[in-house]
Design a protein around this motif. Sequence first.
Motif, short mmCIF file in Angstrom:
data_model
loop_
_atom_site.label_atom_id
_atom_site.label_comp_id
_atom_site.label_asym_id
_atom_site.label_seq_id
_atom_site.Cartn_x
_atom_site.Cartn_y
_atom_site.Cartn_z
N UNK A 110 0.81 -1.21 0.00
CA UNK A 110 0.00 0.00 0.00
C UNK A 110 0.84 1.27 0.00
N UNK A 111 0.14 2.40 0.09
CA UNK A 111 0.79 3.71 0.02
C UNK A 111 0.30 4.61 1.14
N UNK A 126 13.29 4.46 -5.13
CA UNK A 126 12.37 3.90 -6.12
C UNK A 126 10.97 3.69 -5.57
N UNK A 127 10.82 3.76 -4.26
CA UNK A 127 9.50 3.58 -3.63
C UNK A 127 8.99 4.86 -2.97
N UNK A 128 9.90 5.65 -2.42
CA UNK A 128 9.54 6.88 -1.71
C UNK A 128 9.94 8.09 -2.55
N UNK A 129 9.15 9.14 -2.42
CA UNK A 129 9.44 10.40 -3.11
C UNK A 129 9.23 11.56 -2.16
N UNK A 164 5.97 10.79 -0.09
CA UNK A 164 5.07 9.81 -0.69
C UNK A 164 5.71 8.45 -0.59
N UNK A 165 5.02 7.52 0.03
CA UNK A 165 5.57 6.18 0.26
C UNK A 165 4.70 5.16 -0.45
N UNK A 166 5.28 4.49 -1.43
CA UNK A 166 4.58 3.46 -2.19
C UNK A 166 5.21 2.10 -1.97
N UNK A 167 4.49 1.08 -2.34
CA UNK A 167 4.98 -0.31 -2.23
C UNK A 167 5.54 -0.57 -0.84
N UNK A 168 4.78 -0.19 0.15
CA UNK A 168 5.26 -0.30 1.53
C UNK A 168 5.46 -1.75 1.94
N UNK A 169 6.47 -1.93 2.78
CA UNK A 169 6.85 -3.25 3.28
C UNK A 169 6.76 -3.26 4.80
N UNK A 170 6.61 -4.41 5.39
CA UNK A 170 6.58 -4.47 6.87
C UNK A 170 7.81 -3.84 7.51
N UNK A 199 3.95 4.89 11.40
CA UNK A 199 3.59 4.16 10.20
C UNK A 199 3.71 2.67 10.51
N UNK A 200 2.63 1.94 10.30
CA UNK A 200 2.63 0.50 10.54
C UNK A 200 2.19 -0.21 9.27
N UNK A 201 3.05 -1.09 8.78
CA UNK A 201 2.76 -1.85 7.57
C UNK A 201 2.55 -3.30 7.99
N UNK A 202 1.32 -3.74 7.88
CA UNK A 202 0.99 -5.08 8.36
C UNK A 202 -0.29 -5.56 7.70
N UNK A 203 -0.37 -6.86 7.50
CA UNK A 203 -1.60 -7.45 6.96
C UNK A 203 -2.50 -7.92 8.10
#
Length: 127
Positions: A16-17, A66-69, A82-88, A123-127
């Motif tokens: 996600x972003x 390549x993921x953040x701008x 801008x944060x794209x293709x976020x990872x845990x 920021x929390x990246x989790x499913x």
Amino acid sequence: QLQLVESGGGLVQPGGSLRLSCAASGFTLEYYAIGWFRQAPGKEREAVSCINSGGRSPNYASSVKGRFTISRDNAKNTVYLQMNSLKPEDTAVYYCAADRYLYCSGYVPKRADFGSWGRGTQVTVSS
């Protein structure tokens, strides 16, 4: 009084972003280099990205390239991440920082390079 306030953090699924904002008050952000840092639990605060006052040649940590701008809107006195293709592994508290004299093109900034800091946004990246 110089103040930085981060916003835009939250919980997002992997892939996600999010867009983080760093709003300044008490000074004109246009004349400052702005850095984004992050700190995960039990880890050192690390630089993520930096943009000079002129907005040219921003730099990025290899882990986010390549993921953040990073960008700035001087009319709104705000800098964005801008944060794209976020990872845990992107999970952390994200901080913005400002410095009037830093030039960060081609240079990975250190925490000590910045004189003013915001309080951070989670920021929390989790499913």
